[in-house]
Design a protein around this motif. Structure first.
Motif, PDB file in Angstrom:
ATOM      1  N   SER A 259     111.770 -45.851 -15.319  1.00  0.00           N
ATOM      2  CA  SER A 259     111.216 -46.867 -14.421  1.00  0.00           C
ATOM      3  C   SER A 259     109.912 -47.442 -14.974  1.00  0.00           C
ATOM      4  CB  SER A 259     110.979 -46.281 -13.026  1.00  0.00           C
ATOM      5  OG  SER A 259     110.024 -45.226 -13.072  1.00  0.00           O
ATOM      6  N   VAL A 260     109.178 -46.652 -15.740  1.00  0.00           N
ATOM      7  CA  VAL A 260     107.941 -47.142 -16.354  1.00  0.00           C
ATOM      8  C   VAL A 260     108.272 -48.191 -17.405  1.00  0.00           C
ATOM      9  CG1 VAL A 260     105.941 -46.492 -17.758  1.00  0.00           C
ATOM     10  CG2 VAL A 260     106.673 -45.013 -15.875  1.00  0.00           C
ATOM     11  N   ALA A 261     109.288 -47.922 -18.214  1.00  0.00           N
ATOM     12  CA  ALA A 261     109.713 -48.901 -19.217  1.00  0.00           C
ATOM     13  C   ALA A 261     110.187 -50.181 -18.541  1.00  0.00           C
ATOM     14  CB  ALA A 261     110.824 -48.318 -20.097  1.00  0.00           C
ATOM     15  N   ARG A 262     110.930 -50.044 -17.431  1.00  0.00           N
ATOM     16  CA  ARG A 262     111.408 -51.240 -16.728  1.00  0.00           C
ATOM     17  C   ARG A 262     110.245 -52.046 -16.156  1.00  0.00           C
ATOM     18  NH1 ARG A 262     115.369 -47.599 -14.836  1.00  0.00           N
ATOM     19  NH2 ARG A 262     114.315 -47.417 -12.806  1.00  0.00           N
ATOM     20  N   ALA A 263     109.265 -51.351 -15.604  1.00  0.00           N
ATOM     21  CA  ALA A 263     108.116 -52.057 -15.024  1.00  0.00           C
ATOM     22  C   ALA A 263     107.334 -52.809 -16.096  1.00  0.00           C
ATOM     23  CB  ALA A 263     107.208 -51.065 -14.296  1.00  0.00           C
ATOM     24  N   LEU A 264     107.119 -52.163 -17.224  1.00  0.00           N
ATOM     25  CA  LEU A 264     106.369 -52.801 -18.302  1.00  0.00           C
ATOM     26  C   LEU A 264     107.200 -53.876 -18.997  1.00  0.00           C
ATOM     27  CD1 LEU A 264     104.690 -49.628 -19.832  1.00  0.00           C
ATOM     28  CD2 LEU A 264     103.544 -51.446 -18.565  1.00  0.00           C
ATOM     29  N   GLY A 265     108.523 -53.743 -18.922  1.00  0.00           N
ATOM     30  CA  GLY A 265     109.397 -54.696 -19.590  1.00  0.00           C
ATOM     31  C   GLY A 265     109.795 -55.876 -18.735  1.00  0.00           C
ATOM     32  N   ALA A 266     109.255 -55.957 -17.526  1.00  0.00           N
ATOM     33  CA  ALA A 266     109.629 -57.054 -16.623  1.00  0.00           C
ATOM     34  C   ALA A 266     108.833 -58.313 -16.958  1.00  0.00           C
ATOM     35  CB  ALA A 266     109.389 -56.637 -15.179  1.00  0.00           C
TER      36      ALA A 266
ATOM     37  N   LEU B  70     104.737 -45.095 -11.567  1.00  0.00           N
ATOM     38  CA  LEU B  70     105.713 -44.046 -11.270  1.00  0.00           C
ATOM     39  C   LEU B  70     106.130 -44.095  -9.802  1.00  0.00           C
ATOM     40  CD1 LEU B  70     103.891 -41.372 -13.390  1.00  0.00           C
ATOM     41  CD2 LEU B  70     106.251 -42.124 -13.806  1.00  0.00           C
ATOM     42  N   ASP B  71     107.206 -43.416  -9.504  1.00  0.00           N
ATOM     43  CA  ASP B  71     107.784 -43.412  -8.157  1.00  0.00           C
ATOM     44  C   ASP B  71     106.732 -42.983  -7.126  1.00  0.00           C
ATOM     45  OD1 ASP B  71     109.207 -43.047  -5.850  1.00  0.00           O
ATOM     46  OD2 ASP B  71     110.768 -41.796  -6.743  1.00  0.00           O
ATOM     47  N   PRO B  72     106.337 -43.880  -6.215  1.00  0.00           N
ATOM     48  CA  PRO B  72     105.295 -43.523  -5.249  1.00  0.00           C
ATOM     49  C   PRO B  72     105.704 -42.443  -4.262  1.00  0.00           C
ATOM     50  CG  PRO B  72     106.259 -45.651  -4.688  1.00  0.00           C
ATOM     51  CD  PRO B  72     106.825 -45.262  -6.031  1.00  0.00           C
ATOM     52  N   SER B  73     107.015 -42.148  -4.195  1.00  0.00           N
ATOM     53  CA  SER B  73     107.456 -41.103  -3.276  1.00  0.00           C
ATOM     54  C   SER B  73     107.203 -39.706  -3.839  1.00  0.00           C
ATOM     55  CB  SER B  73     108.950 -41.266  -2.965  1.00  0.00           C
ATOM     56  OG  SER B  73     109.744 -40.991  -4.117  1.00  0.00           O
TER      57      SER B  73
ATOM     58  N   TYR C 266     102.173 -34.740  -9.294  1.00  0.00           N
ATOM     59  CA  TYR C 266     103.265 -34.981 -10.248  1.00  0.00           C
ATOM     60  C   TYR C 266     103.029 -36.277 -11.009  1.00  0.00           C
ATOM     61  CZ  TYR C 266     107.817 -36.472 -11.978  1.00  0.00           C
ATOM     62  OH  TYR C 266     108.830 -36.942 -12.781  1.00  0.00           O
ATOM     63  N   ARG C 267     102.692 -37.353 -10.285  1.00  0.00           N
ATOM     64  CA  ARG C 267     102.489 -38.647 -10.939  1.00  0.00           C
ATOM     65  C   ARG C 267     101.316 -38.590 -11.909  1.00  0.00           C
ATOM     66  NH1 ARG C 267     100.907 -42.139  -7.230  1.00  0.00           N
ATOM     67  NH2 ARG C 267     101.103 -40.851  -5.375  1.00  0.00           N
ATOM     68  N   ARG C 268     100.280 -37.874 -11.535  1.00  0.00           N
ATOM     69  CA  ARG C 268      99.119 -37.762 -12.416  1.00  0.00           C
ATOM     70  C   ARG C 268      99.483 -37.000 -13.690  1.00  0.00           C
ATOM     71  NH1 ARG C 268      94.252 -40.510 -12.522  1.00  0.00           N
ATOM     72  NH2 ARG C 268      92.849 -39.359 -13.881  1.00  0.00           N
ATOM     73  N   ALA C 269     100.233 -35.905 -13.537  1.00  0.00           N
ATOM     74  CA  ALA C 269     100.635 -35.122 -14.709  1.00  0.00           C
ATOM     75  C   ALA C 269     101.566 -35.928 -15.612  1.00  0.00           C
ATOM     76  CB  ALA C 269     101.317 -33.826 -14.262  1.00  0.00           C
ATOM     77  N   ALA C 270     102.498 -36.669 -14.993  1.00  0.00           N
ATOM     78  CA  ALA C 270     103.422 -37.480 -15.787  1.00  0.00           C
ATOM     79  C   ALA C 270     102.678 -38.594 -16.509  1.00  0.00           C
ATOM     80  CB  ALA C 270     104.506 -38.065 -14.881  1.00  0.00           C
ATOM     81  N   ALA C 271     101.718 -39.223 -15.841  1.00  0.00           N
ATOM     82  CA  ALA C 271     100.937 -40.289 -16.471  1.00  0.00           C
ATOM     83  C   ALA C 271     100.101 -39.746 -17.624  1.00  0.00           C
ATOM     84  CB  ALA C 271     100.041 -40.962 -15.439  1.00  0.00           C
ATOM     85  N   THR C 272      99.564 -38.550 -17.457  1.00  0.00           N
ATOM     86  CA  THR C 272      98.798 -37.918 -18.538  1.00  0.00           C
ATOM     87  C   THR C 272      99.687 -37.667 -19.747  1.00  0.00           C
ATOM     88  OG1 THR C 272      97.262 -36.879 -16.976  1.00  0.00           O
ATOM     89  CG2 THR C 272      97.445 -35.878 -19.163  1.00  0.00           C
ATOM     90  N   ALA C 273     100.922 -37.187 -19.481  1.00  0.00           N
ATOM     91  CA  ALA C 273     101.863 -36.948 -20.579  1.00  0.00           C
ATOM     92  C   ALA C 273     102.243 -38.261 -21.268  1.00  0.00           C
ATOM     93  CB  ALA C 273     103.109 -36.240 -20.052  1.00  0.00           C
ATOM     94  N   LEU C 274     102.408 -39.321 -20.492  1.00  0.00           N
ATOM     95  CA  LEU C 274     102.739 -40.620 -21.081  1.00  0.00           C
ATOM     96  C   LEU C 274     101.597 -41.120 -21.972  1.00  0.00           C
ATOM     97  CD1 LEU C 274     104.442 -42.338 -18.021  1.00  0.00           C
ATOM     98  CD2 LEU C 274     105.534 -41.848 -20.216  1.00  0.00           C
ATOM     99  N   ARG C 275     100.358 -40.955 -21.526  1.00  0.00           N
ATOM    100  CA  ARG C 275      99.259 -41.413 -22.372  1.00  0.00           C
ATOM    101  C   ARG C 275      99.151 -40.551 -23.630  1.00  0.00           C
ATOM    102  NH1 ARG C 275      92.877 -42.211 -21.083  1.00  0.00           N
ATOM    103  NH2 ARG C 275      92.960 -39.938 -20.926  1.00  0.00           N
ATOM    104  N   ARG C 276      99.471 -39.281 -23.523  1.00  0.00           N
ATOM    105  CA  ARG C 276      99.479 -38.444 -24.724  1.00  0.00           C
ATOM    106  C   ARG C 276     100.506 -38.961 -25.731  1.00  0.00           C
ATOM    107  NH1 ARG C 276      99.132 -32.388 -21.917  1.00  0.00           N
ATOM    108  NH2 ARG C 276      96.907 -32.516 -21.352  1.00  0.00           N
TER     109      ARG C 276
END
Length: 240
Positions: free
Chosen positions: A72-79, A102-105, A110-120
């Protein structure tokens, strides 16, 4: 151990929403079916079949590969009409903005950890761009605000500079008058860039750069003592 081969079908399903037409998406399915599960073979075939969108295919593949379990991150950035490169993503995003994609639900932790991993992941692919964004956001101290702004401008004036591979003095030699680095702060900017280059060389993740820079690591090559000061959780991220 060699890197694992991407699952062709999963990669294709993540990539198709980033293509513009139904015909292009159909070509993806056909290429995957003919490639016997090998995504690299399918992608090469797609670039030959669709030469007018070869650059978009390459950008989409890089975006999807980086996003991994978060398509979903790729889709959001690719729109957008022009897909961003990973360098452009690194310049445009930080942990907070990535978490917002990321999914707001999902729980905030979780979203913070996933975002940290994405920036890594961005840091591994585009370290100079990530550091430039961190400087702009104030995550990495670099002297007073005037010097920090000049360091950011210096990096912006050298878009091809690879902080992992190119000595800082090579960039300094290329500076021209009026290149965005005021003469009265050039010495300070050169020193800060050198320190940043040494710190990132021993930093497996961007958070380590922040920690070491804030700990005022000496400008000499960081020692084993400096590395040992990095929190264990950050050092463990090398294997993440």
């Amino acid at each position: 151990m060699p890197p694992s081969r991407p699952d062709a079908r999963a990669r294709a399903e993540a990539l198709k929403p980033l293509l513009r037409t139904a015909h292009q998406r159909e070509q993806v399915d056909q290429a995957v079916a003919a490639a016997d599960g090998r995504w690299d073979v399918a992608l090469d075939a797609l670039k030959r079949k669709l030469p007018t969108v070869a650059d978009r295919l390459a950008a989409a593949d890089a975006l999807v590969g980086w996003a991994g379990d978060h398509p979903s991150v790729a889709r959001a950035l690719g729109a957008q009409s022009q897909l961003p490169t990973l360098r452009e993503v690194a310049l445009g995003q930080n942990v907070d903005s990535l978490a917002g994609l990321l999914d707001p639900s999902r729980p905030e932790a979780y979203r913070r950890a996933a975002a940290t991993a994405l920036r890594r992941g961005l840091f591994r692919a585009e370290p100079t761009a990530v550091l430039r964004r961190m400087l702009a956001d104030g995550e990495v101290p670099a002297g007073d605000p005037t010097v920090r702004a000049a360091v950011t401008d210096a990096l912006a004036s050298a878009p091809d500079f690879d902080i992992r591979a190119t000595p800082v003095h090579e960039v300094v030699k290329a500076w021209a008058p009026g290149a965005g680095v005021p003469a009265d702060v050039r010495h300070a900017v050169t020193r800060q860039l050198g320190t940043l280059q040494r710190i990132q060389a021993i930093s497996p993740v961007p958070e380590a750069v922040t920690f070491l820079a804030r700990a005022a690591v000496p400008s000499a090559v960081p020692s084993v003592v400096s590395v040992a000061q990095v929190p264990r959780a950050v050092r463990r991220a090398r294997a993440a």
